[in-house]
Design an enzyme around this catalytic site. Structure first.
Site, PDB file in Angstrom:
ATOM      1  N   HIS A   1      -0.303  21.856 -21.331  1.00  0.00           N
ATOM      2  CA  HIS A   1      -1.128  21.936 -20.125  1.00  0.00           C
ATOM      3  C   HIS A   1      -0.432  22.832 -19.112  1.00  0.00           C
ATOM      4  O   HIS A   1       0.785  22.870 -19.027  1.00  0.00           O
ATOM      5  CB  HIS A   1      -1.348  20.536 -19.548  1.00  0.00           C
ATOM      6  CG  HIS A   1      -2.388  20.494 -18.479  1.00  0.00           C
ATOM      7  ND1 HIS A   1      -2.125  20.850 -17.170  1.00  0.00           N
ATOM      8  CD2 HIS A   1      -3.708  20.138 -18.522  1.00  0.00           C
ATOM      9  CE1 HIS A   1      -3.227  20.719 -16.461  1.00  0.00           C
ATOM     10  NE2 HIS A   1      -4.206  20.295 -17.243  1.00  0.00           N
TER      11      HIS A   1
ATOM     12  N   GLU B   1      -8.211  26.495 -20.083  1.00  0.00           N
ATOM     13  CA  GLU B   1      -8.274  26.070 -18.690  1.00  0.00           C
ATOM     14  C   GLU B   1      -7.715  27.167 -17.788  1.00  0.00           C
ATOM     15  O   GLU B   1      -6.493  27.310 -17.670  1.00  0.00           O
ATOM     16  CB  GLU B   1      -7.474  24.791 -18.476  1.00  0.00           C
ATOM     17  CG  GLU B   1      -8.028  23.576 -19.202  1.00  0.00           C
ATOM     18  CD  GLU B   1      -7.361  22.300 -18.713  1.00  0.00           C
ATOM     19  OE1 GLU B   1      -8.082  21.398 -18.251  1.00  0.00           O
ATOM     20  OE2 GLU B   1      -6.124  22.206 -18.773  1.00  0.00           O
TER      21      GLU B   1
ATOM     22  N   GLY C   1     -10.406  16.761 -15.736  1.00  0.00           N
ATOM     23  CA  GLY C   1      -9.344  16.133 -14.967  1.00  0.00           C
ATOM     24  C   GLY C   1      -9.870  15.014 -14.092  1.00  0.00           C
ATOM     25  O   GLY C   1     -10.219  13.935 -14.554  1.00  0.00           O
ATOM     26  N   GLY C   2      -9.958  15.269 -12.787  1.00  0.00           N
ATOM     27  CA  GLY C   2     -10.313  14.237 -11.824  1.00  0.00           C
ATOM     28  C   GLY C   2     -11.606  13.507 -12.107  1.00  0.00           C
ATOM     29  O   GLY C   2     -11.706  12.300 -11.862  1.00  0.00           O
TER      30      GLY C   2
ATOM     31  N   GLY D   1      -8.665  21.698 -10.602  1.00  0.00           N
ATOM     32  CA  GLY D   1      -8.554  20.898  -9.399  1.00  0.00           C
ATOM     33  C   GLY D   1      -8.857  21.631  -8.109  1.00  0.00           C
ATOM     34  O   GLY D   1      -8.627  21.101  -7.019  1.00  0.00           O
TER      35      GLY D   1
ATOM     36  N   ASN E   1      -8.355  13.912 -18.945  1.00  0.00           N
ATOM     37  CA  ASN E   1      -6.919  13.888 -18.682  1.00  0.00           C
ATOM     38  C   ASN E   1      -6.694  13.211 -17.329  1.00  0.00           C
ATOM     39  O   ASN E   1      -6.995  13.780 -16.285  1.00  0.00           O
ATOM     40  CB  ASN E   1      -6.377  15.321 -18.663  1.00  0.00           C
ATOM     41  CG  ASN E   1      -4.908  15.391 -18.279  1.00  0.00           C
ATOM     42  OD1 ASN E   1      -4.198  14.382 -18.266  1.00  0.00           O
ATOM     43  ND2 ASN E   1      -4.432  16.587 -17.973  1.00  0.00           N
ATOM     44  N   TRP E   2      -6.173  11.991 -17.362  1.00  0.00           N
ATOM     45  CA  TRP E   2      -5.984  11.234 -16.128  1.00  0.00           C
ATOM     46  C   TRP E   2      -4.778  11.712 -15.319  1.00  0.00           C
ATOM     47  O   TRP E   2      -4.603  11.307 -14.179  1.00  0.00           O
ATOM     48  CB  TRP E   2      -5.831   9.746 -16.457  1.00  0.00           C
ATOM     49  CG  TRP E   2      -7.134   9.052 -16.707  1.00  0.00           C
ATOM     50  CD1 TRP E   2      -8.324   9.635 -17.035  1.00  0.00           C
ATOM     51  CD2 TRP E   2      -7.383   7.639 -16.637  1.00  0.00           C
ATOM     52  NE1 TRP E   2      -9.301   8.681 -17.191  1.00  0.00           N
ATOM     53  CE2 TRP E   2      -8.750   7.446 -16.957  1.00  0.00           C
ATOM     54  CE3 TRP E   2      -6.593   6.535 -16.365  1.00  0.00           C
ATOM     55  CZ2 TRP E   2      -9.336   6.179 -16.983  1.00  0.00           C
ATOM     56  CZ3 TRP E   2      -7.174   5.273 -16.398  1.00  0.00           C
ATOM     57  CH2 TRP E   2      -8.526   5.098 -16.702  1.00  0.00           C
ATOM     58  N   LYS E   3      -3.924  12.524 -15.952  1.00  0.00           N
ATOM     59  CA  LYS E   3      -2.714  13.016 -15.281  1.00  0.00           C
ATOM     60  C   LYS E   3      -1.903  11.821 -14.748  1.00  0.00           C
ATOM     61  O   LYS E   3      -1.849  10.784 -15.391  1.00  0.00           O
ATOM     62  CB  LYS E   3      -3.077  14.035 -14.207  1.00  0.00           C
ATOM     63  CG  LYS E   3      -3.932  15.191 -14.768  1.00  0.00           C
ATOM     64  CD  LYS E   3      -4.161  16.298 -13.795  1.00  0.00           C
ATOM     65  CE  LYS E   3      -5.004  17.398 -14.449  1.00  0.00           C
ATOM     66  NZ  LYS E   3      -5.195  18.560 -13.561  1.00  0.00           N
TER      67      LYS E   3
ATOM     68  N   SER F   1     -12.434  22.038 -13.216  1.00  0.00           N
ATOM     69  CA  SER F   1     -13.420  21.538 -12.254  1.00  0.00           C
ATOM     70  C   SER F   1     -14.795  21.317 -12.889  1.00  0.00           C
ATOM     71  O   SER F   1     -15.831  21.610 -12.277  1.00  0.00           O
ATOM     72  CB  SER F   1     -13.536  22.490 -11.054  1.00  0.00           C
ATOM     73  OG  SER F   1     -12.302  22.577 -10.362  1.00  0.00           O
TER      74      SER F   1
ATOM     75  N   GLU G   1       0.106  22.578 -16.103  1.00  0.00           N
ATOM     76  CA  GLU G   1       1.018  21.879 -15.206  1.00  0.00           C
ATOM     77  C   GLU G   1       2.360  21.622 -15.873  1.00  0.00           C
ATOM     78  O   GLU G   1       3.407  21.622 -15.211  1.00  0.00           O
ATOM     79  CB  GLU G   1       0.379  20.576 -14.723  1.00  0.00           C
ATOM     80  CG  GLU G   1      -0.786  20.834 -13.776  1.00  0.00           C
ATOM     81  CD  GLU G   1      -1.759  19.687 -13.641  1.00  0.00           C
ATOM     82  OE1 GLU G   1      -2.766  19.863 -12.939  1.00  0.00           O
ATOM     83  OE2 GLU G   1      -1.523  18.620 -14.249  1.00  0.00           O
TER      84      GLU G   1
END
Length: 248
Positions: free
Chosen positions: A93, A163, A229-230, A169, A9-11, A208, A95
């Protein structure tokens, strides 16, 4: 047998120059033994889907509107995502739930829209740190799962991503015992709500995940992959996760 899935997920990150990372990832895994999915911002769906060529990398979106069309300025409908080259979409998600006030009922409506458009819905669930410390993690996630999954969901139409909000993150990762407890709980919940599809629906862990901890996480029963994610933004960081999943 459930096929493993490494999803990224590049967000709200990435640009056209990032297609070089996608190319590098495809070259590192020309014939992956697991499913690979990247969900970039909507502006990059078409470029990413176009440049992958014959590589089996799937491209997804990060959200969709519950309706297929209409007067909804700024929103994107699932059929539009499909036309742009997406084959999957993330819904619910944490967020989106927190920043946009999305309820589980809204998440289910979005998942249903994804199904109508022929998209795989990656349905996210997870508890906050406060909810876990209060001993309510299973209760909260169970309620989210029950209210977010559309009736008739199958292994072909839905993936569930657990998650823990406190691990996204932050560098914190749930312990393997915590992950195992939650994934086992989710599998049993699916057997009650979707008995015919329960053993076919993939369960991903997110929070993470890195190359350094991926193998340990993937060894946990009922962990069928990860929503990353990142670490999915570069081939250097995402490739070791794919490799670890291939060896799980």
């Amino acid at each position: 047998m459930r096929r493993k899935l490494a999803a990224g997920n590049w967000k709200m990150n990435g640009s056209l120059s990032a297609m070089a990372e996608v190319q590098a990832l495809c070259e590192a895994h020309p014939e992956p033994k697991v499913d690979m999915l990247l969900c970039p911002p909507a502006t990059l769906i078409w470029p990413m889907a176009s440049m992958r060529g014959e590589h089996p990398l799937a491209v997804g979106a990060q959200d969709c509107h519950p309706e297929d069309k209409g007067a909804h300025t700024g929103d994107i409908a699932a059929p539009m995502l499909r036309e742009a080259g997406a084959t999957a979409v993330i819904v619910g998600h944490s967020e989106r739930r927190a920043d946009h006030g999305e309820s589980s009922e809204t998440v289910r409506a979005k998942a249903e829209a994804a199904h109508r458009a022929g998209l795989l819905a990656v349905v996210c669930v997870g508890e906050t740190l406060e909810e876990r410390e209060a001993g309510r993690a299973l209760e909260v996630v169970g309620e989210q799962l029950a209210a977010s999954l559309p009736p008739g969901s199958t292994g072909e139409t839905v993936v569930v991503a657990y998650e823990p909000v406190w691990a996204i993150g932050t560098g914190k990762v749930a312990g393997t015992e915590e992950i195992g407890e939650m994934h086992g709980f989710l599998r049993e919940a699916l057997r009650k709500s979707h008995p015919e599809a329960a053993d076919a629906i993939r369960l991903l862990y997110g929070g993470s995940v890195k190359g350094s901890n991926a193998a340990e996480i993937f060894a946990v029963p009922d962990v069928d992959g990860a929503l990353v994610g990142g670490a999915s933004l570069t081939a250097e960081q995402f490739s070791p996760i794919v490799t670890a999943l291939e060896g799980a």
